[in-house]
Design a protein around this motif. Structure first.
Motif, PDB file in Angstrom:
ATOM      1  N   ASN A 160       0.820  -1.227   0.000  1.00  0.00           N
ATOM      2  CA  ASN A 160       0.000   0.000   0.000  1.00  0.00           C
ATOM      3  C   ASN A 160       0.848   1.268   0.000  1.00  0.00           C
ATOM      4  O   ASN A 160       0.466   2.274  -0.589  1.00  0.00           O
ATOM      5  N   GLU A 161       1.999   1.213   0.690  1.00  0.00           N
ATOM      6  CA  GLU A 161       2.860   2.403   0.802  1.00  0.00           C
ATOM      7  C   GLU A 161       3.398   2.866  -0.556  1.00  0.00           C
ATOM      8  O   GLU A 161       3.860   3.998  -0.678  1.00  0.00           O
ATOM      9  N   GLN A 190      -8.082   5.686   3.997  1.00  0.00           N
ATOM     10  CA  GLN A 190      -7.195   4.997   4.951  1.00  0.00           C
ATOM     11  C   GLN A 190      -7.864   3.778   5.590  1.00  0.00           C
ATOM     12  O   GLN A 190      -7.166   2.860   6.047  1.00  0.00           O
ATOM     13  N   ASP A 191      -9.187   3.746   5.601  1.00  0.00           N
ATOM     14  CA  ASP A 191      -9.894   2.534   6.056  1.00  0.00           C
ATOM     15  C   ASP A 191      -9.797   1.433   5.003  1.00  0.00           C
ATOM     16  O   ASP A 191      -9.723   0.249   5.327  1.00  0.00           O
ATOM     17  N   PRO A 194      -4.959   1.084   4.257  1.00  0.00           N
ATOM     18  CA  PRO A 194      -4.116   1.739   5.264  1.00  0.00           C
ATOM     19  C   PRO A 194      -2.681   1.920   4.762  1.00  0.00           C
ATOM     20  O   PRO A 194      -2.112   1.000   4.175  1.00  0.00           O
ATOM     21  N   GLY A 195      -2.141   3.125   4.970  1.00  0.00           N
ATOM     22  CA  GLY A 195      -0.752   3.379   4.590  1.00  0.00           C
ATOM     23  C   GLY A 195      -0.551   3.843   3.161  1.00  0.00           C
ATOM     24  O   GLY A 195       0.555   4.203   2.774  1.00  0.00           O
ATOM     25  N   SER A 196      -1.629   3.823   2.378  1.00  0.00           N
ATOM     26  CA  SER A 196      -1.494   4.228   0.972  1.00  0.00           C
ATOM     27  C   SER A 196      -1.435   5.739   0.851  1.00  0.00           C
ATOM     28  O   SER A 196      -1.772   6.475   1.780  1.00  0.00           O
TER      29      SER A 196
END
Length: 298
Positions: A160-161, A190-191, A194-196
């Protein structure tokens, strides 16, 4: 703490006068000049957009990459609808892990070709919420597409990052509903993932509007997206005021617009200059005022 957005500079584009001619004629000078100007303006990434480039994309994109990375160290964002050109371009990118692939849409043919290439390159990717039937109708369709793209990217080893979701900015000339849907999606992101990260082609919102008015829409729309944590945006790096907003230097305007988004409207008679411009532009972008090209003078 001032909010900031990483700017992806958009002006090296096949449709641009300076850059388009240089691309077609393979003249490095103007493209390198623009790359230096955008980097000096504070761009975090340089978008190299060759369009569909059906005839010679597989040669043009690597040439563009080599032309730009020979004069600046700013990470690149490769932008083309030609999947073969995208793959060829990434082979020439030196700093692959910092680069961005713009973009992988929720269309099976693009996902099949580009996801393995992005995984191999280890680059960042823009996940464009555009499906087989085109534009999503609302925030729920955006969310469904985002889940499909995230699962396919994660399955290929892309975390996701490394993903920047693009909810798609739509022209205000089509009404404010889709703008609201994109913001609703940003609240959910973010739900969902997450982290994207996230991005948007800012100038889409002002597409079709008289040239001298476009900057006002782009600037206020960016501030609206910042409320929901937009991490990057594809911007006109030659707009100094827009770049100041990206760099966190106009927190007064950010506070004004975010306050209005929370329902705290200031007295417009107490506003002037850019504060009044943002006030009036927010009213139009949020659908509280009807859009017409005289919105700033009403």
């Amino acid at each position: 703490m001032a909010l900031t957005v990483k700017a992806i500079a958009e002006s090296i584009n096949i449709m641009g006068k300076r850059s388009g001619t240089a691309m077609k004629e393979r003249i490095q000078g103007p493209i390198q000049e623009m790359a230096r100007e955008e980097a000096e303006a504070g761009a975090s990434y340089l978008d190299l957009n060759i369009g569909p480039a059906r005839k010679d994309g597989i040669n043009l994109m690597p040439w563009m990459v080599e032309t730009v990375q020979s004069c600046v160290a700013t990470p690149l964002c490769l932008d083309t609808t030609n999947t073969d050109a995208m793959i060829a371009g990434f082979k020439a990118v030196q700093n692959k892990s910092e680069a961005i692939m713009n973009s992988i849409s929720a269309q099976p043919e693009r996902m099949e070709k580009l996801i393995p290439a992005a995984a191999e390159a280890g680059c960042n990717v823009i996940a464009l919420l555009w499906g087989p039937d085109g534009m999503p109708r609302d925030s729920n369709e955006r969310a469904a597409m985002a889940v499909d793209l995230m699962m396919a990217l994660n399955a290929a080893g892309i975390p996701n990052e490394k993903i920047l979701f693009d909810p798609i900015g739509t022209p205000i000339t089509l009404g404010a509903d889709q703008i609201a849907s994109g913001l609703e999606f940003m609240m959910m992101l973010q739900d969902i993932a997450p982290g994207s990260g996230s991005t948007v082609g800012l100038s889409n919102v002002s597409n079709g509007v008289a040239e001298h008015l476009r900057k006002y829409l782009d600037r206020t729309y960016l501030i609206m997206l910042m409320k929901y944590g937009i991490s990057t945006a594809i911007v006109n790096a030659y707009d100094k005021e827009l770049m100041s907003i990206c760099k966190g230097e106009r927190q007064d305007l950010v506070d004004l617009v975010h306050g209005m988004m929370d329902g705290n409207d200031p007295d417009p008679s107490a506003l002037s200059g850019s504060a009044l411009e943002h006030y009036k532009t927010y009213k139009v972008l949020s659908g509280q005022a009807v859009f017409s090209e005289s919105w700033l003078t009403l």
